[in-house]
Design a protein around this motif. Structure first.
Motif, PDB file in Angstrom:
ATOM      1  N   ILE A 119     -12.299   2.441   2.023  1.00 26.47           N
ATOM      2  CA  ILE A 119     -13.327   1.827   1.744  1.00 26.47           C
ATOM      3  C   ILE A 119     -13.789   2.740   0.639  1.00 26.47           C
ATOM      4  CG2 ILE A 119     -13.780   0.459   3.788  1.00 26.47           C
ATOM      5  CD1 ILE A 119     -15.927   2.560   4.587  1.00 26.47           C
ATOM      6  N   ILE A 120     -14.750   2.222  -0.158  1.00 29.65           N
ATOM      7  CA  ILE A 120     -15.495   2.843  -1.322  1.00 29.65           C
ATOM      8  C   ILE A 120     -17.000   2.627  -1.061  1.00 29.65           C
ATOM      9  CG2 ILE A 120     -15.822   3.049  -3.832  1.00 29.65           C
ATOM     10  CD1 ILE A 120     -12.772   2.117  -4.377  1.00 29.65           C
ATOM     11  N   SER A 121     -17.656   4.005  -1.371  1.00 33.69           N
ATOM     12  CA  SER A 121     -19.122   3.984  -1.221  1.00 33.69           C
ATOM     13  C   SER A 121     -19.703   4.633  -2.457  1.00 33.69           C
ATOM     14  CB  SER A 121     -19.496   4.448   0.179  1.00 33.69           C
ATOM     15  OG  SER A 121     -18.977   3.755   1.019  1.00 33.69           O
ATOM     16  N   GLU A 122     -20.783   4.282  -2.889  1.00 33.19           N
ATOM     17  CA  GLU A 122     -21.665   5.123  -4.008  1.00 33.19           C
ATOM     18  C   GLU A 122     -22.484   6.004  -3.095  1.00 33.19           C
ATOM     19  OE1 GLU A 122     -24.639   4.704  -7.482  1.00 33.19           O
ATOM     20  OE2 GLU A 122     -23.581   2.861  -7.070  1.00 33.19           O
ATOM     21  N   ILE A 123     -22.702   7.174  -3.657  1.00 28.30           N
ATOM     22  CA  ILE A 123     -23.295   8.227  -2.924  1.00 28.30           C
ATOM     23  C   ILE A 123     -24.753   8.154  -3.876  1.00 28.30           C
ATOM     24  CG2 ILE A 123     -23.964  10.678  -2.779  1.00 28.30           C
ATOM     25  CD1 ILE A 123     -20.950  11.258  -2.661  1.00 28.30           C
ATOM     26  N   LYS A 124     -25.900   7.824  -3.095  1.00 27.86           N
ATOM     27  CA  LYS A 124     -27.261   7.518  -3.831  1.00 27.86           C
ATOM     28  C   LYS A 124     -28.107   8.576  -3.495  1.00 27.86           C
ATOM     29  CE  LYS A 124     -26.500   2.623  -3.187  1.00 27.86           C
ATOM     30  NZ  LYS A 124     -26.697   1.528  -4.358  1.00 27.86           N
ATOM     31  N   ASN A 125     -28.830   8.852  -4.556  1.00 31.49           N
ATOM     32  CA  ASN A 125     -30.082   9.989  -4.207  1.00 31.49           C
ATOM     33  C   ASN A 125     -31.060   9.311  -3.249  1.00 31.49           C
ATOM     34  OD1 ASN A 125     -29.022  11.751  -6.169  1.00 31.49           O
ATOM     35  ND2 ASN A 125     -30.075  10.823  -7.763  1.00 31.49           N
ATOM     36  N   LYS A 132     -14.246  -4.370   3.760  1.00 34.90           N
ATOM     37  CA  LYS A 132     -13.110  -4.832   4.262  1.00 34.90           C
ATOM     38  C   LYS A 132     -12.101  -3.474   3.644  1.00 34.90           C
ATOM     39  CE  LYS A 132      -9.415  -8.475   4.392  1.00 34.90           C
ATOM     40  NZ  LYS A 132      -8.410  -8.067   3.371  1.00 34.90           N
ATOM     41  N   PRO A 133     -11.530  -2.735   4.657  1.00 35.41           N
ATOM     42  CA  PRO A 133     -10.543  -1.762   4.101  1.00 35.41           C
ATOM     43  C   PRO A 133      -9.596  -2.330   3.237  1.00 35.41           C
ATOM     44  CG  PRO A 133     -11.011  -1.414   6.459  1.00 35.41           C
ATOM     45  CD  PRO A 133     -11.486  -2.683   6.110  1.00 35.41           C
ATOM     46  N   ALA A 134      -9.074  -1.309   2.139  1.00 33.54           N
ATOM     47  CA  ALA A 134      -8.030  -1.564   1.216  1.00 33.54           C
ATOM     48  C   ALA A 134      -7.010  -0.814   1.288  1.00 33.54           C
ATOM     49  CB  ALA A 134      -8.728  -2.023   0.081  1.00 33.54           C
ATOM     50  N   THR A 135      -5.919  -0.971   0.441  1.00 30.63           N
ATOM     51  CA  THR A 135      -4.769   0.050   0.194  1.00 30.63           C
ATOM     52  C   THR A 135      -5.200   0.793  -0.644  1.00 30.63           C
ATOM     53  OG1 THR A 135      -3.725  -1.277  -1.399  1.00 30.63           O
ATOM     54  CG2 THR A 135      -3.032  -1.929   0.591  1.00 30.63           C
ATOM     55  N   LEU A 136      -4.713   2.151  -0.886  1.00 28.84           N
ATOM     56  CA  LEU A 136      -5.032   3.245  -1.974  1.00 28.84           C
ATOM     57  C   LEU A 136      -4.833   2.616  -3.040  1.00 28.84           C
ATOM     58  CD1 LEU A 136      -5.334   5.919  -2.402  1.00 28.84           C
ATOM     59  CD2 LEU A 136      -3.025   6.581  -2.272  1.00 28.84           C
ATOM     60  N   LYS A 137      -3.868   1.975  -3.403  1.00 31.39           N
ATOM     61  CA  LYS A 137      -3.544   1.217  -4.609  1.00 31.39           C
ATOM     62  C   LYS A 137      -4.882   0.398  -5.250  1.00 31.39           C
ATOM     63  CE  LYS A 137       0.571  -0.042  -7.162  1.00 31.39           C
ATOM     64  NZ  LYS A 137       0.347   1.482  -7.691  1.00 31.39           N
ATOM     65  N   LYS A 138      -5.201  -0.441  -4.092  1.00 29.83           N
ATOM     66  CA  LYS A 138      -6.466  -1.275  -4.418  1.00 29.83           C
ATOM     67  C   LYS A 138      -7.474  -0.340  -4.761  1.00 29.83           C
ATOM     68  CE  LYS A 138      -5.026  -5.646  -2.602  1.00 29.83           C
ATOM     69  NZ  LYS A 138      -5.463  -6.663  -1.720  1.00 29.83           N
ATOM     70  N   ALA A 139      -7.794   0.610  -4.028  1.00 30.01           N
ATOM     71  CA  ALA A 139      -9.002   1.449  -3.991  1.00 30.01           C
ATOM     72  C   ALA A 139      -8.886   2.346  -5.455  1.00 30.01           C
ATOM     73  CB  ALA A 139      -9.215   2.402  -3.070  1.00 30.01           C
ATOM     74  N   THR A 140      -7.631   2.763  -5.814  1.00 26.12           N
ATOM     75  CA  THR A 140      -7.788   3.344  -7.038  1.00 26.12           C
ATOM     76  C   THR A 140      -7.909   2.612  -8.239  1.00 26.12           C
ATOM     77  OG1 THR A 140      -5.930   4.756  -6.240  1.00 26.12           O
ATOM     78  CG2 THR A 140      -5.966   4.895  -8.275  1.00 26.12           C
ATOM     79  N   THR A 141      -7.287   1.456  -8.167  1.00 24.20           N
ATOM     80  CA  THR A 141      -7.646   0.224  -9.328  1.00 24.20           C
ATOM     81  C   THR A 141      -9.219   0.162  -9.553  1.00 24.20           C
ATOM     82  OG1 THR A 141      -5.640  -0.842  -8.875  1.00 24.20           O
ATOM     83  CG2 THR A 141      -7.266  -1.950 -10.204  1.00 24.20           C
ATOM     84  N   GLU A 142      -9.933   0.044  -8.336  1.00 17.90           N
ATOM     85  CA  GLU A 142     -11.226   0.082  -8.362  1.00 17.90           C
ATOM     86  C   GLU A 142     -12.213   1.083  -8.906  1.00 17.90           C
ATOM     87  OE1 GLU A 142     -15.261  -0.937  -5.358  1.00 17.90           O
ATOM     88  OE2 GLU A 142     -13.056  -1.593  -4.717  1.00 17.90           O
ATOM     89  N   LEU A 143     -11.461   2.204  -8.537  1.00 24.35           N
ATOM     90  CA  LEU A 143     -12.191   3.623  -8.949  1.00 24.35           C
ATOM     91  C   LEU A 143     -12.126   3.819 -10.460  1.00 24.35           C
ATOM     92  CD1 LEU A 143     -11.592   6.190  -6.134  1.00 24.35           C
ATOM     93  CD2 LEU A 143     -13.765   5.250  -7.024  1.00 24.35           C
ATOM     94  N   LYS A 144     -10.682   3.287 -11.017  1.00 24.74           N
ATOM     95  CA  LYS A 144     -10.375   3.402 -12.408  1.00 24.74           C
ATOM     96  C   LYS A 144     -11.066   2.618 -13.240  1.00 24.74           C
ATOM     97  CE  LYS A 144      -5.617   4.709 -12.346  1.00 24.74           C
ATOM     98  NZ  LYS A 144      -3.971   4.506 -12.416  1.00 24.74           N
TER      99      LYS A 144
END
Length: 176
Positions: free
Chosen positions: A39-45, A65-77
């Protein structure tokens, strides 16, 4: 800590995940599964209490919803140019699955003077295993899922507060 490029992001996340799982195995008594999702989360002040922040983060993470590493990488890119720091933490670990929370801190959240210094830097990559406040004995392993709460966490927190009060009360009696 590693600096990552857009091209090696997935490889670095995979290597960092292995490191994170090993760190958790060394610190926690749980069986840590190699079967990972993300899962991906933003760190907020946020200046609020750590416990309140943790509760709100857990509430938000339950909806993801948890995703694969490939999907998470695409989102981060897709937000790569705005990534300052990437932290991998275990959100939840079960016998057959480990959910890794990829937490990122955006460059846009930095103060303007510092942003100007780092705006062209590659993001840094870290792995973290949270330590519960009652884990004062570093030789004892603890539950990797402690941040999710539960009866074991509540009992350990309660017991640590009682021990602290007894210790403090005895010091006051000896001084007086």
């Amino acid at each position: 800590m590693k600096n990552v490029t857009k091209n090696n992001l997935e490889l670095n996340l995979k290597e960092a995940t292995s490191t994170l799982l090993e760190m958790a195995r060394n610190s926690c008594w749980n069986n840590i599964s190699e079967n990972t999702s993300y899962i991906i989360s933003e760190i907020k002040n946020d200046s609020r209490n750590f416990k309140i922040q943790r509760l709100e983060r857990n509430k938000a993470n339950r909806k993801k919803k948890p995703a694969t590493l490939k999907k998470a990488t695409t989102e981060l890119k897709s937000i790569y140019e705005n990534l300052y720091d990437i932290n991998l933490e275990i959100y939840k670990s079960r016998k057959n699955e480990t959910i890794v929370d990829i937490r990122y801190y955006p460059k846009s959240a930095l103060e303007s003077d510092y942003y100007e210094k780092v705006k062209n830097n590659e993001p840094m990559l870290h792995c973290k295993v949270g330590i519960p406040p009652y884990a004062s004995d570093k030789s004892k392993k603890y539950d990797v899922n402690w941040e999710l709460g539960g009866i074991r966490h509540e009992w350990n927190s309660f017991w640590k507060r009682i021990q602290f009060k007894w210790k403090y009360r005895n010091r006051i009696k000896n001084v007086g």
